[in-house]
Design an enzyme around this catalytic site. Sequence first.
Site, PDB file in Angstrom:
ATOM      1  CB  SER A 172      -1.109   0.220   1.024  1.00 12.94           C
ATOM      2  OG  SER A 172      -1.576   0.991   1.015  1.00 12.94           O
TER       3      SER A 172
ATOM      4  CG  HIS B 123      -5.695   0.030  -0.617  1.00 10.39           C
ATOM      5  ND1 HIS B 123      -5.126   0.074  -2.194  1.00 10.39           N
ATOM      6  CD2 HIS B 123      -5.232  -0.359   0.295  1.00 10.39           C
ATOM      7  CE1 HIS B 123      -4.349   1.047  -1.485  1.00 10.39           C
ATOM      8  NE2 HIS B 123      -4.132   0.808  -0.234  1.00 10.39           N
TER       9      HIS B 123
END
Length: 281
Positions: A66, A177
């Site tokens: 991430s 996300h």
Amino acid sequence: YEENEQARQLFEQANEILGFRITDLMFNGTPEDLVQTKVTQPAVFLCSVIPAIVRGIEPDMVAGHSLGEFSALVASGALSFEDGLKLVSKRAQAMQKCCEKVPGTMAAVLQRNIVVSDEQIEEVCASIDGAVVAANFNCPGQVIISGAVDAVQAAGAKFMEMGVKRVAPLKVGGAFHSPLMEPARAELAEAIESTTFNAPKCPIYQNVDASAHTDAEEIKQNLVKQLTSPVRWTKSVEAMVAAGATEFIECGPGKVLQGLCSKINKEVAVSSATPDMIPET
């Protein structure tokens, strides 16, 4: 910061780039200060990048989970320290705005004997009325779901019925996300497009497709997609091992990625770029 001159210079440079003394918050801030996305992300970035720079790590390949993908890009030479921090700050501010406008959450689906496949998790999320998706495929038996609060809770209830060990809510600022991050994705895309990316000195395995990339334009496009796409960490590590990786060095706070790597492949060596490994300069 206290023991290494190069690290101290980088931290002070970060204070100037950000326009506030993030070091004061990192070293003396309250939990309330540190949990703000606009503070957390630059702070984690600095704790990831600075050890890599100071130790002079020369990777054969890189990947980041991430936010960590920005750190990996700096370590690979695709981004400068300054541009990496600026993009992380922009990303954090854009995500913070999303979190404030549209409440969201995330939860870990922890499985017993891996009773639910990744495909089944995606199918369950798709069956829920509301926004919820599989956000992080961390390792066999651990997947993170993300989305609107009610939808995440509904999906969690279904997974419990299917026999998973536990569905654990995460202490996060929003639905990362997931489609709820779309406004932030659009804002970040503009910043990424105006930033200079170099060809990396080694392949970077990106979150969106778990594949190796060396083309600067492809890297930029994948970085934009990342905000609303799942982090395919399990497949990324598997792909790196298939390409010859035998040792993984985690640059950043904690040992979470070392644990995930060991669960994905028990044969690889894992270690940490911790401060006590950084030489005085």
